[in-house]
Write a protein that holds these residues in place. Sequence first.
Motif, PDB file in Angstrom:
ATOM      1  N   GLN A 195       0.826  -1.200   0.000  1.00  0.00           N
ATOM      2  CA  GLN A 195       0.000   0.000   0.000  1.00  0.00           C
ATOM      3  C   GLN A 195       0.866   1.258   0.000  1.00  0.00           C
ATOM      4  O   GLN A 195       0.569   2.231  -0.722  1.00  0.00           O
ATOM      5  CB  GLN A 195      -0.919  -0.009   1.235  1.00  0.00           C
ATOM      6  N   GLU A 196       1.942   1.264   0.780  1.00  0.00           N
ATOM      7  CA  GLU A 196       2.836   2.425   0.817  1.00  0.00           C
ATOM      8  C   GLU A 196       3.511   2.646  -0.536  1.00  0.00           C
ATOM      9  O   GLU A 196       3.680   3.788  -0.981  1.00  0.00           O
ATOM     10  CB  GLU A 196       3.901   2.230   1.903  1.00  0.00           C
ATOM     11  N   LEU A 197       3.908   1.561  -1.194  1.00  0.00           N
ATOM     12  CA  LEU A 197       4.531   1.691  -2.516  1.00  0.00           C
ATOM     13  C   LEU A 197       3.553   2.289  -3.523  1.00  0.00           C
ATOM     14  O   LEU A 197       3.949   3.033  -4.425  1.00  0.00           O
ATOM     15  CB  LEU A 197       5.016   0.327  -3.008  1.00  0.00           C
ATOM     16  N   GLN A 198       2.283   1.985  -3.370  1.00  0.00           N
ATOM     17  CA  GLN A 198       1.278   2.520  -4.278  1.00  0.00           C
ATOM     18  C   GLN A 198       0.950   3.978  -3.969  1.00  0.00           C
ATOM     19  O   GLN A 198       0.688   4.766  -4.881  1.00  0.00           O
ATOM     20  CB  GLN A 198       0.006   1.673  -4.207  1.00  0.00           C
ATOM     21  N   ASP A 199       0.980   4.346  -2.682  1.00  0.00           N
ATOM     22  CA  ASP A 199       0.546   5.679  -2.273  1.00  0.00           C
ATOM     23  C   ASP A 199       1.655   6.726  -2.309  1.00  0.00           C
ATOM     24  O   ASP A 199       1.365   7.910  -2.483  1.00  0.00           O
ATOM     25  CB  ASP A 199      -0.043   5.623  -0.856  1.00  0.00           C
ATOM     26  N   ASN A 200       2.892   6.302  -2.101  1.00  0.00           N
ATOM     27  CA  ASN A 200       3.995   7.262  -1.982  1.00  0.00           C
ATOM     28  C   ASN A 200       4.927   7.143  -3.187  1.00  0.00           C
ATOM     29  O   ASN A 200       5.654   6.162  -3.323  1.00  0.00           O
ATOM     30  CB  ASN A 200       4.771   7.004  -0.695  1.00  0.00           C
ATOM     31  N   PRO A 201       4.959   8.118  -4.064  1.00  0.00           N
ATOM     32  CA  PRO A 201       5.762   8.022  -5.298  1.00  0.00           C
ATOM     33  C   PRO A 201       7.268   8.044  -5.061  1.00  0.00           C
ATOM     34  O   PRO A 201       8.027   7.681  -5.958  1.00  0.00           O
ATOM     35  CB  PRO A 201       5.318   9.258  -6.100  1.00  0.00           C
ATOM     36  N   VAL A 202       7.735   8.480  -3.887  1.00  0.00           N
ATOM     37  CA  VAL A 202       9.186   8.572  -3.669  1.00  0.00           C
ATOM     38  C   VAL A 202       9.740   7.293  -3.037  1.00  0.00           C
ATOM     39  O   VAL A 202      10.946   7.163  -2.852  1.00  0.00           O
ATOM     40  CB  VAL A 202       9.542   9.784  -2.775  1.00  0.00           C
ATOM     41  N   LEU A 203       8.875   6.345  -2.689  1.00  0.00           N
ATOM     42  CA  LEU A 203       9.306   5.113  -2.037  1.00  0.00           C
ATOM     43  C   LEU A 203       9.418   4.006  -3.074  1.00  0.00           C
ATOM     44  O   LEU A 203       8.553   3.866  -3.944  1.00  0.00           O
ATOM     45  CB  LEU A 203       8.295   4.716  -0.964  1.00  0.00           C
ATOM     46  N   GLU A 204      10.478   3.205  -2.986  1.00  0.00           N
ATOM     47  CA  GLU A 204      10.648   2.104  -3.930  1.00  0.00           C
ATOM     48  C   GLU A 204      11.416   0.970  -3.273  1.00  0.00           C
ATOM     49  O   GLU A 204      12.079   1.153  -2.247  1.00  0.00           O
ATOM     50  CB  GLU A 204      11.378   2.580  -5.184  1.00  0.00           C
ATOM     51  N   LEU A 205      11.294  -0.212  -3.880  1.00  0.00           N
ATOM     52  CA  LEU A 205      12.056  -1.362  -3.410  1.00  0.00           C
ATOM     53  C   LEU A 205      13.525  -1.145  -3.707  1.00  0.00           C
ATOM     54  O   LEU A 205      13.887  -0.715  -4.804  1.00  0.00           O
ATOM     55  CB  LEU A 205      11.581  -2.641  -4.106  1.00  0.00           C
TER      56      LEU A 205
END
Length: 459
Positions: free
Chosen positions: A65-75
Amino acid sequence: MSKMMLNVNKHKSSKALQPGRVNRMSPGYGMYQQQSAKLQMTPQLRQAIKILQLSTPELLDWVQQELQDNPVLELDGASAGGWEQGVGRRGAGLELLQHAADHQPSLEGHLREQLSFIQPMSRTLRRIVLYMIGNLDTNGYLEPTLDEIALTLHVQADQVEQALAILQSMEPAGVGARGLRECLLLQVRALPDSSPLVPLLIKHHLEAVAGYHVHKLAVQLKASTQEIKLAMNVIKSLNPRPGAAFHAGDVKYMIPDVMIDKVGEQFVVRMNEMAAPRLSLNGQYERMVQEGGGNQEVRQFLRERLNAAAFFVRCIEQRRWTVYRVTQAIAEEQIEFLQKGAAHLRPMNLRQIADKVHLHESTVSRATAGKYAQTPWGVFELSFFFPSGVSRELGEAASSESVKTRLRAWIEQEDRSKPHSDQKLADLLTEEGIQISRRTVAKYREELGLASSVRRKRL
């Protein structure tokens, strides 16, 4: 993680109720200065605690959910390889939860397949049988009465009877029964050369069979005790829940958070990358904020997203480190279990581990709840390693799990014609230096799902 905030409240002072006079020896009413410390639970702290106590499937859902909601976060690039091939930054999802244990076909599917091979059959009769199949409980028993079925489907009573006979002819034997006695009788009907005493006992003396009243039944039925025992053994071999083996239940996902592997003579703890993803911040967005320029509102939005993402990444890493430290301490304390198995699990409590890793007990509790470790002896929830203890000679203690392991082994190896009583099992434990009452033995035996010595007895 965020720090708990310290609030210092200062109250303004004023004159006492009696001007010019202050009584310092006795309490009274008035205004005075006082400093007080108060722990404030901030939203960031709540989030950090929540992330620590999440199980792995719950954590993976949150990460997705965080990866979908926050554009600056990535694996993180190194971590993404441990995830499903082709998992994208956004929209692809985390196709990780494919660790469900294989399960057998459902009872309904199994019966429908058999029905498809029964020919010829009228459409009405097939419809009734399908309705019955759909109304079996998890044990394989038919829940509605025949009258209710006839009324619901608007069919004749004799047609319902025919459909029931078809259903009860299917496998597993006993399916479609409307009670325990009928279930057992259906299974006896399929047995070759069974004694006529068997259906007689089932129909009229099932309670006496359960209580193993051999001599009483022998007198009542004018049979030898040997004949009664043989008939009882047949009944005890029957399955009172023929549908239970097909009941898959809820699919449970079990992804070990940590692995405890034996390397040489040592046991090494390592984190499972699939259970604790490594995250990072998108460098392009970071540079946009640092270099300035562009739309002020966009920069402010990205700055807020970067701060939120950075804190989330710290929470994930703190969770990883805490679970690792706690598991490492558990492995050190339970070294005999890792070397020799469940019989050597020793009593341990949260305080012991908390003191060892310099954390609060509540933190250790959150770090172990819903987390699993893969060990040389199988996969166990971390809370498994905190068993209760029973008294033992020389001031030592034995865990309840180790006692249960001994009980199971003794019962499995016993002479079925002379099974161990609970008192005998307690005596065997006493010989090993474990002081335990007969009542506690009975409790542990029941928790293991093992019958009493009377019901385990066989010829």
